[in-house]
Motif scaffolding. Structure first.
Motif, short mmCIF file in Angstrom:
data_model
loop_
_atom_site.label_atom_id
_atom_site.label_comp_id
_atom_site.label_asym_id
_atom_site.label_seq_id
_atom_site.Cartn_x
_atom_site.Cartn_y
_atom_site.Cartn_z
N LEU B 242 0.82 -1.21 0.00
CA LEU B 242 0.00 0.00 0.00
C LEU B 242 0.86 1.27 0.00
O LEU B 242 0.36 2.36 -0.26
CB LEU B 242 -0.92 0.01 1.22
CG LEU B 242 -1.97 -1.08 1.29
CD1 LEU B 242 -2.74 -0.99 2.60
CD2 LEU B 242 -2.93 -0.96 0.11
N ARG B 243 2.13 1.12 0.32
CA ARG B 243 3.05 2.25 0.43
C ARG B 243 2.54 3.28 1.45
O ARG B 243 2.60 4.49 1.22
CB ARG B 243 3.26 2.93 -0.95
CG ARG B 243 3.71 1.94 -2.04
CD ARG B 243 4.35 2.64 -3.21
NE ARG B 243 3.47 3.56 -3.89
CZ ARG B 243 2.54 3.22 -4.78
NH1 ARG B 243 2.39 1.95 -5.09
NH2 ARG B 243 1.81 4.13 -5.37
N GLU B 244 2.05 2.78 2.58
CA GLU B 244 1.68 3.68 3.67
C GLU B 244 1.74 2.92 5.00
O GLU B 244 1.62 1.70 5.03
CB GLU B 244 0.28 4.26 3.46
CG GLU B 244 -0.85 3.28 3.72
CD GLU B 244 -2.23 3.86 3.41
OE1 GLU B 244 -2.66 4.78 4.10
OE2 GLU B 244 -2.87 3.36 2.45
N LYS B 245 1.93 3.69 6.09
CA LYS B 245 2.01 3.10 7.41
C LYS B 245 0.62 2.88 8.00
O LYS B 245 -0.28 3.69 7.78
CB LYS B 245 2.81 4.03 8.35
CG LYS B 245 4.30 4.02 8.09
CD LYS B 245 4.93 2.76 8.69
CE LYS B 245 6.37 2.58 8.19
NZ LYS B 245 6.87 1.21 8.43
N LEU B 246 0.44 1.79 8.73
CA LEU B 246 -0.84 1.50 9.37
C LEU B 246 -0.66 1.53 10.89
O LEU B 246 0.44 1.35 11.40
CB LEU B 246 -1.33 0.12 8.92
CG LEU B 246 -1.44 -0.07 7.40
CD1 LEU B 246 -1.78 -1.52 7.07
CD2 LEU B 246 -2.49 0.85 6.82
N ASN B 250 -5.33 -0.93 15.48
CA ASN B 250 -6.46 -0.97 14.57
C ASN B 250 -6.31 -2.08 13.53
O ASN B 250 -7.27 -2.76 13.18
CB ASN B 250 -6.62 0.37 13.87
CG ASN B 250 -6.80 1.48 14.87
OD1 ASN B 250 -7.23 1.25 16.01
ND2 ASN B 250 -6.47 2.69 14.47
N PHE B 251 -5.08 -2.25 13.07
CA PHE B 251 -4.82 -3.29 12.08
C PHE B 251 -5.18 -4.67 12.61
O PHE B 251 -5.81 -5.47 11.93
CB PHE B 251 -3.34 -3.26 11.67
CG PHE B 251 -2.99 -4.33 10.69
CD1 PHE B 251 -3.22 -4.15 9.33
CD2 PHE B 251 -2.46 -5.54 11.12
CE1 PHE B 251 -2.92 -5.15 8.43
CE2 PHE B 251 -2.16 -6.54 10.22
CZ PHE B 251 -2.38 -6.35 8.87
N THR B 255 -8.03 -7.10 10.78
CA THR B 255 -7.66 -8.32 10.07
C THR B 255 -8.00 -9.58 10.86
O THR B 255 -7.73 -10.69 10.39
CB THR B 255 -6.16 -8.35 9.75
OG1 THR B 255 -5.46 -8.06 10.93
CG2 THR B 255 -5.81 -7.36 8.65
N ALA B 256 -8.59 -9.40 12.04
CA ALA B 256 -8.86 -10.55 12.90
C ALA B 256 -9.65 -11.64 12.17
O ALA B 256 -9.40 -12.83 12.35
CB ALA B 256 -9.59 -10.11 14.16
N LYS B 257 -10.62 -11.22 11.33
CA LYS B 257 -11.47 -12.20 10.65
C LYS B 257 -10.71 -13.00 9.60
O LYS B 257 -11.12 -14.09 9.22
CB LYS B 257 -12.64 -11.52 9.94
CG LYS B 257 -13.44 -10.55 10.75
CD LYS B 257 -14.08 -9.49 9.84
CE LYS B 257 -14.09 -8.15 10.52
NZ LYS B 257 -13.98 -7.00 9.63
N LEU B 258 -9.65 -12.42 9.08
CA LEU B 258 -8.95 -13.06 7.95
C LEU B 258 -8.00 -14.15 8.40
O LEU B 258 -7.51 -14.91 7.57
CB LEU B 258 -8.15 -12.01 7.16
CG LEU B 258 -8.86 -10.77 6.68
CD1 LEU B 258 -7.94 -9.96 5.78
CD2 LEU B 258 -10.12 -11.14 5.92
N VAL B 259 -7.68 -14.18 9.67
CA VAL B 259 -6.64 -15.10 10.13
C VAL B 259 -7.15 -15.99 11.25
O VAL B 259 -8.14 -15.69 11.90
CB VAL B 259 -5.40 -14.34 10.62
CG1 VAL B 259 -4.77 -13.57 9.48
CG2 VAL B 259 -5.74 -13.42 11.77
#
Lengths: 288, 288
Positions: B242-246, B250-251, B255-259
């Motif tokens: 994404l070329r940006e800091k997260l 919050n991240f 992303t909890a659902k994805l893993v």
DNA sequence: TCAAAAGTGTTGGACCTACACCCATGT
DNA sequence: ACATGGGTGTAGGTCCAACACTTTTGA
């Protein structure tokens, strides 16, 4: 950027030893059309329509097909497509287009290996098109089947794609199979039955999916609407393509950024007058 | 679905009178690679890399290019691509792929009219690839220019795409022009300068955009990661593409659902141990 | 001890969903 | 009068950005 060595090579170069395929460009042309209603109060029902022409030559003579042509090597790809729709159905300049997908199945054309670079075109109902017919698009979700397998899943779906013009009904059955197995992922779109020429039902189906997906994150829908429209008209347009009902109050709030009010109102409709809006082209530009 | 008339026609049919183009399939192969760090505490820096091979023949001899081949008419398109990467760089089966776009500019190949059906391939750093080099991808946003015109806007952007391997640096300048004027919309990607063969820098740029966009609404990123990974590793992967800091907290929630957590932990790293996660394949399947 | 990463908690605001409700119009 | 669409309000929940904070580890 070419070297001298390149130039020398090219002088002597004779065309590829590889056998070449034929290449076509094909256009899936959509519009949203207002069907007249009997009740003076009711708004016209909106239908998504696709433009098909009847084939005059073999193979698939007298079958309906999307508009397409073999490419001309003197043209850019999109120029070939644009020239084609201008010549064959008199559609000139008043449309949005984007490249859709390149279909190249070995058996998709009985004549020889033909690769189709497909485009999706969006226009509105005031634009004249000639030489074919508009078909109402009706896509029905027949069945869904999910199986979990180790490291992934298999998802199978069946659709019926029914296309209806004033004179003709065309039926098509589509079978989707998505296999996810570890890192490998496959998506197949197959035709179980089709009244259209070639694999054109598959291309139309693919375009329908793209159009639906793009509603969510682009303002592509305005290419299907007239310059000025009411918010209910806009909502109905979304509903037709998404194939689901939306809540009015929430819809208005969500789309507020995408439109600009005009000073015009629609009257004479058996209900309260409604303000006309137009597309706000700049909504995602972050103009400072 | 063919009629008897069709069959008769096909017996006599000789191949298209139209002049045919050559058609290639080309593969943009990406991976995420951990660059070793000097500091024993610090995590390795992640880099997005693309795989390029040096051309052995004219034209563009000794220039770097993405992996590709003229198609074989006996193969499906994706088979041609898969056979190509298996033969040329020994990449077999351990990757995700999807069709990207079909490039057919008249001047994109000095030999003749060559249409390129491009694919994006994603693999991870444990997969062996041979015969070329991995190049770090560095895409720099040089300038942006927005102009409002009547009925729309013009958006111009310049990028520098720098590709760096252990031995070589390749520079490319890319110019994007998006013109929106009423219903008509055009997007042009042009190369102002390129150290790569053909228009391959444009294809790589297009793949980078696709990859970045798809992060938002798919789980495509897991194709670039090992089976098990820490959440910080996952976050760094997003950040690189994404070329940006997260923001970390919050991240993790998003992303909890994805893993799915595993019972394994990573230790021996000069900081608190971290739990290893794996991709939850079923996050978007709505299993009842 | 300490630098780095791992991980949790909180707060205010934005947005979303569902529903209720009133307004205006032409026949 | 009334069916129809046009349009507003609101209560409750969810999600999100931003920031502060604690915990754990190996050298």
């Amino acid at each position: 950027m070419l070297t001298k060595e390149d130039e020398k090579f090219l002088e002597l170069y004779s065309d590829s030893i590889y056998e070449k395929p034929s290449v076509t460009v094909d256009a899936v042309i959509f519009r949203l059309f207002d069907k007249p209603q009997e009740n003076y109060r009711k708004l016209p029902e909106k239908k998504l329509q696709v433009y098909l022409t009847k084939r005059q030559f073999l193979p698939y003579k007298d079958k309906y097909s999307i508009v397409g042509t073999f490419i001309d090597l003197n043209f850019e790809l999109n120029q070939s497509m644009q020239y084609c729709v201008s010549q064959k159905v008199n559609l000139k300049n008043n449309y949005y287009y984007e490249q859709l997908f390149t279909f190249g199945n070995k058996d998709r054309d009985p004549r020889s290996r033909v690769i189709s670079i497909s485009y999706m075109l969006l226009t509105n109902q005031s634009t004249q098109v000639e030489g074919g017919e508009w078909f109402d698009v009706d896509l029905v979700d027949v069945s869904t089947n999910k199986k979990q397998i180790k490291g992934g899943y298999v998802l199978e779906k069946k659709y019926e794609l029914n296309l209806t013009s004033e004179t003709t009904t065309l039926k098509n059955q589509i079978f989707i199979k998505i296999t996810k197995n570890g890192i490998e992922e496959q998506k197949n779109i197959e035709l179980l039955a089709s009244d259209l020429a070639f694999d054109h039902a598959r291309i139309i189906f693919y375009a329908l999916e793209r159009l639906k997906n793009k509603l969510e994150y682009t303002d592509i829908i305005f290419n299907l609407l007239p310059e000025k429209f009411t918010l209910t008209e806009l909502k109905n347009s979304y509903e037709v393509i998404l194939r689901e009902k939306l809540l009015d109050a929430n819809f208005r709030r969500k789309t507020a950024k995408l439109v600009m009010p005009t000073s015009d109102y629609e009257t004479g409709k058996g209900h309260r007058t409604s303000q006309l809006f137009e597309h706000n082209n700049l909504w995602n530009l972050d103009i400072d």
